[in-house]
Structures are given as C-alpha cells and as structure tokens.
Design an enzyme around this catalytic site. Structure first.
Site, PDB file in Angstrom:
ATOM      1  N   LEU A 131       0.908  -1.141  -0.064  1.00 45.59           N
ATOM      2  CA  LEU A 131      -0.063  -0.096   0.084  1.00 45.59           C
ATOM      3  C   LEU A 131       0.696   1.267  -0.026  1.00 45.59           C
ATOM      4  CD1 LEU A 131      -2.631  -0.856   2.521  1.00 45.59           C
ATOM      5  CD2 LEU A 131      -2.743  -1.391   0.007  1.00 45.59           C
ATOM      6  N   GLY A 176       0.984  -5.440   1.086  1.00 43.63           N
ATOM      7  CA  GLY A 176      -0.033  -5.562  -0.112  1.00 43.63           C
ATOM      8  C   GLY A 176       0.562  -6.133  -1.178  1.00 43.63           C
ATOM      9  N   ASN A 198       5.052  -7.520   6.688  1.00 40.45           N
ATOM     10  CA  ASN A 198       5.834  -6.669   7.471  1.00 40.45           C
ATOM     11  C   ASN A 198       5.121  -5.459   8.224  1.00 40.45           C
ATOM     12  OD1 ASN A 198       5.509  -5.220   5.027  1.00 40.45           O
ATOM     13  ND2 ASN A 198       7.651  -4.173   5.334  1.00 40.45           N
ATOM     14  N   GLU A 199       3.616  -5.498   8.412  1.00 46.38           N
ATOM     15  CA  GLU A 199       3.001  -4.632   8.850  1.00 46.38           C
ATOM     16  C   GLU A 199       3.476  -4.005  10.012  1.00 46.38           C
ATOM     17  OE1 GLU A 199       1.896  -6.878   6.982  1.00 46.38           O
ATOM     18  OE2 GLU A 199       0.368  -5.929   5.426  1.00 46.38           O
TER      19      GLU A 199
HETATM   20  C1  LIG Z   1      -6.972  -6.210  15.513  1.00 43.45           C
HETATM   21  C2  LIG Z   1      -7.104  -5.581  13.741  1.00 43.45           C
HETATM   22  C3  LIG Z   1      -7.603  -4.302  14.144  1.00 43.45           C
HETATM   23  C4  LIG Z   1      -7.438  -3.316  12.877  1.00 43.45           C
HETATM   24  C5  LIG Z   1      -7.168  -3.758  11.770  1.00 43.45           C
HETATM   25  C6  LIG Z   1      -7.894  -2.962  10.588  1.00 43.45           C
HETATM   26  C7  LIG Z   1      -7.269  -2.757   9.413  1.00 43.45           C
HETATM   27  C8  LIG Z   1      -5.795  -2.818   9.339  1.00 43.45           C
HETATM   28  C9  LIG Z   1      -4.950  -1.515   9.335  1.00 43.45           C
HETATM   29  C10 LIG Z   1      -4.111  -1.219   8.729  1.00 43.45           C
HETATM   30  C11 LIG Z   1      -3.481  -2.070   7.724  1.00 43.45           C
HETATM   31  C12 LIG Z   1      -2.676  -1.349   6.560  1.00 43.45           C
HETATM   32  C13 LIG Z   1      -2.045  -2.509   5.750  1.00 43.45           C
HETATM   33  C14 LIG Z   1      -0.902  -2.016   4.901  1.00 43.45           C
HETATM   34  C15 LIG Z   1      -0.284  -3.158   4.239  1.00 43.45           C
HETATM   35  C16 LIG Z   1       0.862  -2.423   3.249  1.00 43.45           C
HETATM   36  O1  LIG Z   1       1.058  -2.495   2.320  1.00 43.45           O
HETATM   37  S1  LIG Z   1       1.714  -1.362   4.385  1.00 43.45           S
HETATM   38  C17 LIG Z   1       3.039  -0.936   3.114  1.00 43.45           C
HETATM   39  C18 LIG Z   1       4.275  -1.777   3.458  1.00 43.45           C
HETATM   40  N1  LIG Z   1       5.307  -1.648   2.415  1.00 43.45           N
HETATM   41  C19 LIG Z   1       6.608  -1.456   2.857  1.00 43.45           C
HETATM   42  O2  LIG Z   1       7.001  -1.618   3.848  1.00 43.45           O
HETATM   43  C20 LIG Z   1       7.573  -1.341   1.725  1.00 43.45           C
HETATM   44  C21 LIG Z   1       8.431  -0.154   2.145  1.00 43.45           C
HETATM   45  N2  LIG Z   1       9.427  -0.054   0.802  1.00 43.45           N
HETATM   46  C22 LIG Z   1      10.677  -0.664   0.804  1.00 43.45           C
HETATM   47  O3  LIG Z   1      10.887  -1.581   1.725  1.00 43.45           O
HETATM   48  C23 LIG Z   1      11.431  -0.411  -0.447  1.00 43.45           C
HETATM   49  O4  LIG Z   1      11.028   1.078  -0.815  1.00 43.45           O
HETATM   50  C24 LIG Z   1      11.327  -1.382  -1.582  1.00 43.45           C
HETATM   51  C25 LIG Z   1      12.220  -2.651  -0.958  1.00 43.45           C
HETATM   52  C26 LIG Z   1       9.975  -1.588  -1.915  1.00 43.45           C
HETATM   53  C27 LIG Z   1      12.169  -0.768  -2.704  1.00 43.45           C
HETATM   54  O5  LIG Z   1      13.340  -0.180  -2.291  1.00 43.45           O
HETATM   55  P1  LIG Z   1      14.448   0.475  -3.317  1.00 43.45           P
HETATM   56  O6  LIG Z   1      14.276  -0.041  -4.688  1.00 43.45           O
HETATM   57  O7  LIG Z   1      15.528   0.638  -2.668  1.00 43.45           O
HETATM   58  O8  LIG Z   1      13.527   1.966  -3.429  1.00 43.45           O
HETATM   59  P2  LIG Z   1      13.442   3.195  -2.240  1.00 43.45           P
HETATM   60  O9  LIG Z   1      13.461   2.530  -0.882  1.00 43.45           O
HETATM   61  O10 LIG Z   1      14.435   3.988  -2.432  1.00 43.45           O
HETATM   62  O11 LIG Z   1      11.906   3.560  -2.722  1.00 43.45           O
HETATM   63  C28 LIG Z   1      11.815   4.652  -3.713  1.00 43.45           C
HETATM   64  C29 LIG Z   1      10.708   5.583  -3.526  1.00 43.45           C
HETATM   65  O12 LIG Z   1       9.527   4.958  -3.274  1.00 43.45           O
HETATM   66  C30 LIG Z   1       8.890   5.413  -1.925  1.00 43.45           C
HETATM   67  N3  LIG Z   1       8.375   4.235  -1.498  1.00 43.45           N
HETATM   68  C31 LIG Z   1       8.586   2.856  -1.231  1.00 43.45           C
HETATM   69  N4  LIG Z   1       7.697   2.031  -0.586  1.00 43.45           N
HETATM   70  C32 LIG Z   1       6.719   3.043  -0.668  1.00 43.45           C
HETATM   71  C33 LIG Z   1       5.310   2.709  -0.316  1.00 43.45           C
HETATM   72  N5  LIG Z   1       4.907   1.727   0.095  1.00 43.45           N
HETATM   73  N6  LIG Z   1       4.321   3.902  -0.548  1.00 43.45           N
HETATM   74  C34 LIG Z   1       4.724   4.918  -0.590  1.00 43.45           C
HETATM   75  N7  LIG Z   1       6.220   5.362  -1.046  1.00 43.45           N
HETATM   76  C35 LIG Z   1       7.114   4.072  -1.286  1.00 43.45           C
HETATM   77  C36 LIG Z   1      10.155   5.730  -1.210  1.00 43.45           C
HETATM   78  O13 LIG Z   1       9.899   6.533  -0.030  1.00 43.45           O
HETATM   79  C37 LIG Z   1      11.172   6.249  -2.284  1.00 43.45           C
HETATM   80  O14 LIG Z   1      10.681   7.863  -2.397  1.00 43.45           O
HETATM   81  P3  LIG Z   1      11.642   8.927  -2.588  1.00 43.45           P
HETATM   82  O15 LIG Z   1      12.201   8.677  -3.948  1.00 43.45           O
HETATM   83  O16 LIG Z   1      12.429   9.218  -1.586  1.00 43.45           O
HETATM   84  O17 LIG Z   1      10.550  10.173  -2.599  1.00 43.45           O
END
Ligand SMILES: CC/C=C\C/C=C\C/C=C\CC/C=C/CC(=O)SCCNC(=O)CCNC(=O)[C@H](O)C(C)(C)COP(=O)(O)OP(=O)(O)OC[C@H]1O[C@@H](n2cnc3c(N)ncnc32)[C@H](O)[C@@H]1OP(=O)(O)O
Length: 322
Positions: A131, A176, A198-199
C-alpha cells in the site's frame, strides 16, 4: 503444425480451430495494429522453420495496451493475458492505482478470449511495494475510506477471479505486494528478493483477511511468529515455507510461469468451481463486513502513535538515499 507451413496465408498448416483463430487475428491485424510484423511474416513464413514460425506467430497474436500504470498484453494464441504493474518508482498501491487494477481485472474477466492471467511488474527489482504509505500518513478522511474500500474491492475481484491467475514475482513484494501474490493460484519468484507481511514494522496491523491467507499458507504457528515480528522472507525461505511455489533466476520467471500455465490443461469449469469452493468463505467474509473493516482501518490509522510511526518509517525510506 508442420514445420515451414503457413497457417496465416493459406490455413493448410493447422487445425480448423487454429485456422479460425488465425483468421480472426489476421482481421485484427489488418486494422493496422502490427502492419510491419504482418509484412514480415507474409514475406518469410513459407521458408522458415517451425520454431521461428512459432515466434513469428506470437508476434502476430500479441496485442498490448497501456493505461493508468498497467500494461495489458494479450496473447490470443495462448489465451493468456499478462497484467504488468508499471507505476514507478515502486508500484505502490494508491487509490487511483487500486481503482485501475479493479477495472482492468473486470475487463479481463469479461474477455471471452482470455483463459489465464499472469500478474507481474514492469519495474526493475520491485514486484509491488504494498500500500502507498502516503495514503495512510496524515490522510484526508474521505479519501482514506475510499482508498480502503478500493483495496477491498480490488482484492475481492482478484482473489475470487474465476480464471487461472499466476504471479510472476520479479522483485520485492512486501505487505500489500505479498497479498497480491498470495491471491494468485500459483507463484513463481525470482531469486534474491523478499516477500511477506511486515506491517508491524510500520506500527500497523495486517488486516484479518491478509492474515487469513497467511495462515492458510504458512499455518498458525509460523504465521504467529512471522506476523508479530513483521518478517520478510527471502525468496529461498519463501519457497521452503510454501509462500511461493518456485524460485528461479530473474530471467526465467516469466518463461517458468508460461510453462506452468501450458501444463495446467484442466477443464476450466471444474478448476474454477473448485477454486470458488476453496476461496469463497474468505472473500465473502470480507464482503459481508466491509463497512466494519473500513471503520477498524480508519480508527487504527488515525491513532496518534500510528501516525508517528508511519511518519518515521516514511522518513527512513527517504533517508536511505542520503
Ligand atoms: C485487530 C485489527 C485491528 C485493525 C485492523 C484493521 C485494519 C488494518 C489497518 C492497517 C493495515 C494497513 C495495511 C498495510 C499493508 C501495506 O502494504 S503497508 C506498506 C508496506 N510496504 C513497505 O513496507 C515497503 C516499503 N518500501 C521498501 O521497503 C522499499 O522501498 C522497496 C524494497 C520496496 C524498494 O526499495 P528501493 O528500490 O531501494 O526503493 P526506495 O526504498 O528508495 O523507494 C523509492 C521511493 O519509493 C518510496 N516508497 C517505497 N515504498 C513505498 C510505499 N509502500 N508507499 C509509498 N512510497 C513508497 C520511497 O519513499 C522512495 O521515495 P523517494 O524517491 O525518496 O521520494
């Protein structure tokens, strides 16, 4: 088909069905989608071998469209649609992208000529970063709800998709992104990447419907460990625990999925109904509780502590470059 014969020009090389398909595709191609390819094949097809003819045929039969971060490429020879996520930098799922995926999956579902979908990424090193965190950090209330509803709708469509779906995981696939992969019927992953829910590392909680899939694949004990610690599995670990079905070198991912698909020669109705029996309990559970699920999400995301942690996490991603 006999080597060196031409189904396109005369139809003598193939079965009546193949001939009918060929005619239909030729008609489509005459609308100038691939005029140079058509000319090439017309000129050379009588003298080439069966193998290069197949390549030539594949060029004839592919149509590609690109829209809203998604590339849809349809091979009408195999009936396989490749849906490629193409939203730099990391294919993060924001509101518009989720809506686009939902719509495109609907169109593919209605396409009578499509029997299977390969879900993959057009970006280097990334399948999908999950997400879009910026949707959850300091959000606008109305957009936050719409974002979550769009995720629910897209997931229900993908998870209940009646046709065969296979994930070609050509890069990292956290949270996601892992959900997308887990929702497919079969998963082939490239070596040396990571996948998992990894949430907790972001200070948020994986929704129950993400967890249901995880437990179904990993079992209760491993899910408890992996979810609480926000573990990302390496490709090799993911293979061991059954999160993916094959791990191969990057360049072999798509050919491996295509080979697997060609081996799934299962009557479509029987396969589709079996999938439905196994899966409907999960997507219907969400469908029946969509509003409550949205409220839980909004409640959690708006907690001050959650906002702080999300902010720090976003910052840590940006700081990586410094
Ligand atoms: C009891 C129950 C009660 C309640 C429950 C009810 C509901 C649940 C509530 C909430 C649930 C919400 C669920 C969420 C699910 C998700 O998917 S959360 C997202 C998780 N994603 C991540 O952790 C990924 C993070 N990113 C990375 O690890 C790395 O970026 C990646 C390995 C993907 C790529 O690495 P690399 O090639 O080195 O790129 P960069 O890290 O340099 O990233 C490039 C630019 O992209 C931006 N970016 C990366 N990931 C995201 C993202 N997920 N969203 C937005 N932006 C992202 C990053 O900041 C860099 O931006 P920049 O160029 O610096 O501006």
């Amino acid at each position: 088909m006999r080597a060196g014969t031409c189904a396109w020009n005369c139809g003598r090389g193939g079965s009546p069905l193949r001939y009918a398909n060929a005619e239909r595709s030729m008609a489509a191609l005459r609308t100038l989608r691939f005029p140079s390819c058509l000319a090439f094949c017309r000129k050379h097809v009588n003298s080439i071998t069966g193998r290069s003819f197949a390549k030539c045929q594949a060029r004839f039969l592919s149509s590609v469209t690109e829209r809203d971060g998604l590339q849809v490429s349809h091979n009408s020879n195999t009936g396989v649609v490749t849906l490629s996520m193409n939203k730099p930098p990391v294919n993060s799922l924001n509101l518009e992208f989720l809506q686009s995926m939902h719509k495109t999956l609907g169109e593919i579902q209605d396409d009578q000529d499509c029997r299977a979908v390969i879900l993959t990424s057009g970006l280097t090193n990334i399948f999908c970063a999950g997400l879009d965190i910026t949707e959850m950090y300091q959000p606008d209330d109305k957009r936050l709800r719409e974002f979550w509803t769009s995720l629910q709708d897209m997931w229900i469509r993908l998870y209940s998709f009646p046709k065969t779906t296979m994930a070609a995981i050509t890069g990292h696939s956290p949270a996601g992104g892992a959900l997308l992969a887990m929702s497919c019927d079969y998963r082939v992953m490239a070596e040396n990447f990571t996948i998992g829910l990894n949430e907790t590392k972001l200070g948020i909680v994986a929704p129950t419907w993400f967890i249901d899939l995880y437990v179904g694949i990993l079992g209760q004990r491993l899910s408890e460990l992996a979810l609480q610690t926000g573990k990302l599995f390496t490709s090799e670990e993911a293979l061991k625990v059954g999160l993916v079905d094959q791990v191969v070198p990057l360049n072999d991912v798509i050919p491996t999925v295509e080979k697997e698909l060609s081996e799934w020669k299962i009557p479509a109705l029987a396969r589709g109904m079996t999938k439905d029996v196994l899966r409907r309990i999960y997507w219907r559970k969400l469908q029946e509780t969509q509003d409550v699920d949205t409220e839980s999400f909004v409640f959690l995301i708006k907690q001050e502590k959650v906002q702080q942690t999300l902010g720090l996490y976003l910052q840590s991603l940006k700081n990586k470059k410094k």
